[in-house]
Design an enzyme around this catalytic site. Structure first.
Site, PDB file in Angstrom:
ATOM      1  N   GLY A 239       0.705  -1.297   0.035  1.00  0.00           N
ATOM      2  CA  GLY A 239       0.046  -0.118  -0.062  1.00  0.00           C
ATOM      3  C   GLY A 239       0.648   1.223  -0.085  1.00  0.00           C
ATOM      4  N   GLU A 276       4.601  -6.514   1.729  1.00  0.00           N
ATOM      5  CA  GLU A 276       4.095  -6.890   0.551  1.00  0.00           C
ATOM      6  C   GLU A 276       3.918  -5.691  -0.773  1.00  0.00           C
ATOM      7  OE1 GLU A 276       1.157 -10.545   2.123  1.00  0.00           O
ATOM      8  OE2 GLU A 276       0.210  -8.577   1.648  1.00  0.00           O
ATOM      9  N   PRO A 277       5.041  -5.125  -0.722  1.00  0.00           N
ATOM     10  CA  PRO A 277       4.705  -3.916  -1.924  1.00  0.00           C
ATOM     11  C   PRO A 277       4.675  -4.431  -3.177  1.00  0.00           C
ATOM     12  CG  PRO A 277       7.115  -4.432  -1.244  1.00  0.00           C
ATOM     13  CD  PRO A 277       6.452  -5.491  -0.377  1.00  0.00           C
ATOM     14  N   GLY A 278       3.783  -3.498  -3.672  1.00  0.00           N
ATOM     15  CA  GLY A 278       3.565  -3.929  -5.165  1.00  0.00           C
ATOM     16  C   GLY A 278       3.751  -2.371  -5.734  1.00  0.00           C
ATOM     17  N   ARG A 279       2.673  -1.456  -5.833  1.00  0.00           N
ATOM     18  CA  ARG A 279       2.823  -0.151  -6.245  1.00  0.00           C
ATOM     19  C   ARG A 279       4.023   0.684  -6.225  1.00  0.00           C
ATOM     20  NH1 ARG A 279      -2.021   2.350  -7.203  1.00  0.00           N
ATOM     21  NH2 ARG A 279      -2.905   1.052  -5.909  1.00  0.00           N
ATOM     22  N   ARG A 315      -7.183   2.251 -15.243  1.00  0.00           N
ATOM     23  CA  ARG A 315      -7.143   2.643 -13.597  1.00  0.00           C
ATOM     24  C   ARG A 315      -7.859   4.191 -13.732  1.00  0.00           C
ATOM     25  NH1 ARG A 315      -3.548   4.595 -11.204  1.00  0.00           N
ATOM     26  NH2 ARG A 315      -4.035   3.929  -9.197  1.00  0.00           N
ATOM     27  N   CYS A 358     -15.673   1.064 -27.887  1.00  0.00           N
ATOM     28  CA  CYS A 358     -17.176   1.691 -27.945  1.00  0.00           C
ATOM     29  C   CYS A 358     -17.495   1.835 -26.445  1.00  0.00           C
ATOM     30  CB  CYS A 358     -17.687   0.841 -28.635  1.00  0.00           C
ATOM     31  SG  CYS A 358     -17.193   0.967 -30.175  1.00  0.00           S
ATOM     32  N   GLU A 359     -16.982   2.857 -25.863  1.00  0.00           N
ATOM     33  CA  GLU A 359     -17.459   3.158 -24.447  1.00  0.00           C
ATOM     34  C   GLU A 359     -17.241   4.536 -24.249  1.00  0.00           C
ATOM     35  OE1 GLU A 359     -18.404   1.171 -21.539  1.00  0.00           O
ATOM     36  OE2 GLU A 359     -18.696  -0.993 -22.610  1.00  0.00           O
TER      37      GLU A 359
HETATM   38  C1  LIG Z   1      -2.680  -5.682  -3.711  1.00  0.00           C
HETATM   39  C2  LIG Z   1      -1.950  -6.270  -2.478  1.00  0.00           C
HETATM   40  C3  LIG Z   1      -0.889  -5.788  -1.948  1.00  0.00           C
HETATM   41  C4  LIG Z   1      -0.211  -4.836  -2.954  1.00  0.00           C
HETATM   42  O1  LIG Z   1      -0.563  -3.517  -2.709  1.00  0.00           O
HETATM   43  P1  LIG Z   1       0.264  -2.314  -3.107  1.00  0.00           P
HETATM   44  O2  LIG Z   1      -0.472  -1.110  -3.029  1.00  0.00           O
HETATM   45  O3  LIG Z   1       0.513  -2.642  -4.676  1.00  0.00           O
HETATM   46  O4  LIG Z   1       1.570  -2.034  -2.690  1.00  0.00           O
HETATM   47  C5  LIG Z   1      -0.270  -6.425  -0.849  1.00  0.00           C
HETATM   48  N1  LIG Z   1      -0.911  -7.310   0.087  1.00  0.00           N
HETATM   49  C6  LIG Z   1      -2.200  -7.635  -0.407  1.00  0.00           C
HETATM   50  C7  LIG Z   1      -2.665  -8.802   0.281  1.00  0.00           C
HETATM   51  C8  LIG Z   1      -2.962  -7.267  -1.645  1.00  0.00           C
HETATM   52  O5  LIG Z   1      -3.762  -7.665  -1.980  1.00  0.00           O
END
Ligand SMILES: *Cc1c(COP(=O)(O)O)cnc(C)c1O
Length: 456
Positions: A239, A276-279, A315, A358-359
């Site tokens: 997050g 658990e970083p993604g973004r 998004r 087409c939206e």
């Molecule tokens: C989506 C998700 C993340 C990653 O969130 P980011 O905002 O991308 O860092 C981590 N943990 C869980 C369980 C998620 O569903």
């Protein structure tokens, strides 16, 4: 920070010219910077070093195997939310023991395969799910580790669709039920309940929600200890923010400074931390490159019609998200100093950037200040598109999925080929002739190959 920059009025991904990449890979295409991915991963590890977390990259943010391999080579584990994502983690060479698995709807098959594969940790979301994991582990006579996903009822002050730690969301178990959960399931011999997991939402631009969630979690750990349950791992989820506009997100160091003082006493007592970083790793490490097909004016409004829209990047239309968009080769005079809603350059005008679908919802930006000189044939870059870009792309309107390119230095490699029309239909089967009920046309014309043709 990222490695996409304008030099002499032209956009570069690291040392590769984006217009060269577009010429060889075609558009729409996603372009990722390896140096940016590595830099973000390293910064995160550095910032949180005092609690030495296992960093499990969130596969769903951008699941290309090339991206997973770059991070796996750095030592990342993976955070999966489906069997498909665990499959990807394995395919990228990540040991299952470094993977965590969340999600409210795990199937029996996914659970069985994860246990047999030696999954590091289930992040369990409900009582029924725990009973199912315990049943399957018992049948297999295999021990597996489970963390309870708790819902700390914290408001992350983000979009309603990506707020995941409030009581009214579907995720996890509320704090009041957590102690009862451990009392009921905490002694299972096969599903070893020994961790806590939380993921409160995304993106979160202030550190306070983390502080609040960590405080509540630490209190729960103490209560559980009094009940006789020792917590061995705490997974704080992801997050952390990204820079959709220049310098929008606090540096990772600030999140760490808020969390570490609360986490360190637990770490010193032997609790293993997981993130658990993604973004925050991949968003600024990727751009989406599009071609302008047409421009047109309707009333007072100028439209820029691109070769992809919500099919490639959902998004803006799904969350109302802002992505900075700018020409790939604007020339020096039109190179913006900052990525912001209104770059305040002369020669700009508010325009809608839309896709071909087409939206009416098929847009990337509405009323966006952009150069008035943008024309048919120009290339546009959509910035901060690495996270939840390609991974949310669809084939709507039978649009082949975009290509993905990974850049390192001056070298650009296609890490996912663009789909063809043939691959669009490859899983479809023609019903047998017996099942097709042909409508007879009165004059018998249906027998002719060109029956009903608009131009016979
Ligand atoms: C989506 C998700 C993340 C990653 O969130 P980011 O905002 O991308 O860092 C981590 N943990 C869980 C369980 C998620 O569903």
């Amino acid at each position: 920070m990222d490695c996409f920059s304008y030099r002499n009025g032209e956009l570069y991904a690291e040392d590769a010219r984006v217009s060269d990449i577009a010429a060889s890979a075609g558009t729409p295409c996603y372009v990722y910077s390896q140096a940016t991915l590595e830099d973000h991963y390293d910064r995160l590890v550095d910032a949180f070093r005092p609690i030495d977390p296992l960093v499990c990259y969130s596969v769903k943010s951008c699941s290309n195997l090339g991206v997973l391999r770059v991070l796996a080579a750095r030592g990342a584990g993976m955070d999966a939310v489906s069997g498909g994502e665990l499959y990807r983690a394995k395919a990228a060479g990540v040991p299952m023991s470094r993977c965590v698995y969340a999600g409210v709807g795990k199937t029996d098959r996914e659970i069985r395969e994860a246990i047999l594969g030696g999954l590091g940790l289930f992040n369990c979301e409900s009582e029924e799910e725990f009973e199912n994991i315990a049943r399957i582990a018992g049948e297999l006579r295999r021990e597996t580790r489970v963390a309870l996903r708790i819902n700390p009822d914290v408001d992350p002050k983000t979009h309603r669709y990506t707020s995941t730690g409030k009581k009214e969301t579907k995720f996890g178990v509320d704090l009041e039920r957590a102690r009862r959960f451990f009392a009921t399931y905490g002694r299972d011999p096969f599903a070893r309940l020994e961790g806590l997991h939380l993921h409160i939402g995304s993106p979160i631009y202030t550190v306070d929600p983390y502080r609040e969630a960590m405080t509540k979690t630490a209190a729960l750990v103490d209560e559980l200890a009094r009940d006789g349950f020792a917590i061995r791992s705490i997974d704080l989820g992801g997050g952390f923010g990204a820079d959709y506009e220049s310098a929008q997100s606090p540096p990772l160091r600030e999140y760490a400074e808020a969390i570490i003082p609360l986490a360190k006493p637990l770490f010193d007592r032997g609790v293993r931390f997981i993130l658990e970083p993604g973004r925050t790793i991949v968003a600024n490490a990727g751009i989406l490159v599009l071609s302008v097909l047409y421009t047109k004016t309707s009333g007072d409004k100028r439209f820029i019609i691109c070769d992809a829209g919500m099919n490639a990047l959902l998004r803006p239309s799904h969350y109302g998200s802002f992505h900075f968009i700018w020409p790939v080769a604007p020339g020096e005079a039109m190179t913006p100093a900052r990525r912001t809603l209104d770059p305040k350059l002369p020669g700009t005008v508010a325009q809608d950037v839309v896709g071909p679908l087409c939206e009416t919802g098929d847009f990337l930006a509405l009323d966006r200040v952009l150069p008035a000189s943008i024309r048919r044939g120009d290339l546009l870059a959509v910035f901060t598109a690495g996270a939840y870009g390609m991974s949310m792309a669809s084939r709507y309107n039978s649009s082949p999925l975009p290509a993905e390119v990974l850049v390192s230095g001056a070298r650009a490699q296609v890490v996912r080929a663009r789909e063809s029309f043939e691959t669009l239909v490859e899983h479809e089967r023609t019903p047998t002739a017996l099942d097709l009920r042909r409508t007879e046309v009165a004059d018998g014309a249906s027998a002719r190959a060109d029956a009903g043709a608009i131009h016979a």
